[in-house]
Design an enzyme around this catalytic site. Structure first.
Site, short mmCIF file in Angstrom:
data_model
loop_
_atom_site.label_atom_id
_atom_site.label_comp_id
_atom_site.label_asym_id
_atom_site.label_seq_id
_atom_site.Cartn_x
_atom_site.Cartn_y
_atom_site.Cartn_z
N ASP A 185 88.75 14.59 49.12
CA ASP A 185 89.20 15.82 48.47
C ASP A 185 89.00 17.01 49.41
O ASP A 185 87.92 17.23 49.94
CB ASP A 185 88.44 16.05 47.16
CG ASP A 185 88.99 17.23 46.36
OD1 ASP A 185 90.20 17.50 46.48
OD2 ASP A 185 88.21 17.86 45.63
N SER A 198 81.07 18.54 47.77
CA SER A 198 80.78 17.60 46.67
C SER A 198 79.34 17.14 46.80
O SER A 198 78.43 17.96 46.82
CB SER A 198 81.77 16.43 46.70
OG SER A 198 81.63 15.62 45.55
N THR A 199 79.11 15.83 46.92
CA THR A 199 77.74 15.31 46.96
C THR A 199 76.92 15.96 48.07
O THR A 199 77.30 15.94 49.23
CB THR A 199 77.76 13.78 47.17
OG1 THR A 199 78.60 13.18 46.20
CG2 THR A 199 76.36 13.21 47.06
N HIS A 234 82.06 20.14 43.20
CA HIS A 234 82.16 19.14 42.12
C HIS A 234 80.85 19.12 41.33
O HIS A 234 79.79 18.88 41.90
CB HIS A 234 82.44 17.76 42.70
CG HIS A 234 83.72 17.68 43.47
ND1 HIS A 234 83.93 16.76 44.47
CD2 HIS A 234 84.87 18.40 43.39
CE1 HIS A 234 85.14 16.91 44.97
NE2 HIS A 234 85.73 17.92 44.34
N MET A 290 81.66 12.71 49.26
CA MET A 290 82.33 11.42 49.38
C MET A 290 83.83 11.58 49.15
O MET A 290 84.27 12.44 48.40
CB MET A 290 81.74 10.44 48.36
CG MET A 290 82.39 9.07 48.34
SD MET A 290 82.17 8.17 49.90
CE MET A 290 80.51 7.55 49.69
#
Length: 363
Positions: free
Chosen positions: A303, A181-182, A207, A300
């Site tokens: 997931d 993700s991030t 993401h 973050m």
């Protein structure tokens, strides 16, 4: 780390007065965010940052004069600060991420509401306030720490670029799942660019806003040895191919006899995301009967952690990115804490860990 007792101080940088007003008004209504100022271009932003000391900056990629990308390259090495890009559907956003931006959100273009845009931006600002800003110009020392073993120090430049894996029935029947993700756009590239053209089939969830996954896959395809493309319904997983989950669709692995394909379909969010790393990993744990590897990287939240644990229980080899190299040590942290991760490695050394494992499987 910011105290939760005070708001996150944000500077809004955009050459459009309409965009500045929209973002400022929208963010000012959020209980955890305080807009401390606005800037109309990069030069204005430099002066405002020094004067106002914001915690996070939102910035347009395309601005007259010094672009957002040039600003990041010139300013971040001396003043590391989390920057969230506010971008139209533009390939240059990935150049800005490579220059040190933490994350990005897509500008409203009629396909989504202003409210949806502002909600996404606010959430990314909250995440960015806890992020570690990496200076891409530095050559950092990284670590690999197998579970129960000693740390091994290795320089970034010393991590090899691998040749081919060669013919192997075992590797022909291996599937690698990766979730991030991030900070993951560049972290995933760091892994993939070190892998050979004949890597076992890979399925990847990153993401990302709608419209950007196809451009991201095309960028990886240009920079990496294996073929990389945005997945479509029914794509077969095979050696030398990495499939990126399309934004806003859930991707699962499906077994068809001795073959494996992907399903890319609309569906409810899982663990707060669509596509979801948990959805991908859980489908692998329940469906894949050949050898598999799971890799969870910067991001973050949690997931992918539960899905990775399912994979490990199903016999998969699992790798988690370590804290020092993560932009946000959230997803890999949770996975490690619940026992889903067999080996922790720095971003730059995940490829080394993976290749060592694959070579042992291919013998």
């Amino acid at each position: 780390m910011l105290s939760k007792n005070r708001p996150i101080r944000v500077l809004v940088v955009d050459d459009s007065m309409v965009a500045r007003n929209l973002i400022t008004k929208g963010l000012s209504s959020h209980p955890r965010i305080e807009v401390v100022g606005t800037a109309i271009n990069a030069l204005d932003a430099k002066q405002k940052i020094i004067h106002l000391s914001p915690d996070v900056v939102t910035m347009d990629v395309e601005m007259p004069g010094t672009s957002g990308i040039d600003f990041l390259k010139q300013f971040l090495p001396e003043h590391p600060l989390p920057v969230i890009l506010v971008s139209s559907l533009n390939l240059r956003v990935f150049d800005a991420l490579a220059a040190g931006a933490v994350d990005f959100v897509r500008k409203p273009d009629g396909t989504e509401s202003n409210a949806s845009f502002l909600h996404a931006l606010a959430q990314k600002i909250i995440v960015a306030s806890c992020a570690k800003v990496h200076n891409p110009t530095q050559t950092a020392r990284t670590a690999v720490s197998p579970t129960g073993g000693a740390q091994v120090q290795a320089a970034h430049a010393a991590v090899p670029l691998f040749g081919t894996l060669g013919s192997s029935t075992a590797l022909d029947h291996t599937i690698i799942g990766l979730g991030a993700s991030t900070g993951g756009t560049e972290a995933t590239l760091e892994v993939l660019k070190r892998l050979p053209a004949d890597i076992p089939g890979m399925v990847i969830v990153q993401h990302m806003p709608v419209g950007f996954t196809k451009m991201y896959a095309e960028r990886l395809n240009r920079l990496c040895k294996m073929e990389v493309r945005e997945a479509v319904q029914g794509d077969e997983i095979h050696r030398g191919l990495a499939l990126i989950a399309p934004a806003d669709l859930q991707m699962r692995v499906v077994r068809l006899g001795n073959r494996y394909t992907v399903s890319c379909q609309p569906g409810e969010k899982v663990s707060g995301h669509r596509p979801s790393v948990d959805m991908l990993f859980s489908s692998m744990a329940s469906t894949v009967k050949c050898h598999m590897v799971g890799i969870i990287m910067t991001g973050m939240g949690r997931d992918g952690a539960s899905g990775l644990l399912e994979m490990r229980k199903a016999g998969a080899y699992t790798i988690g990115q370590d804290k020092d190299s993560c932009v946000v040590y959230g997803m890999p942290c949770v996975a490690h804490e619940i026992g889903a991760v067999m080996v922790q490695a720095s971003c730059e050394n995940i490829a080394n860990v993976l290749m060592t494992h694959l070579k042992s499987q291919g013998k």
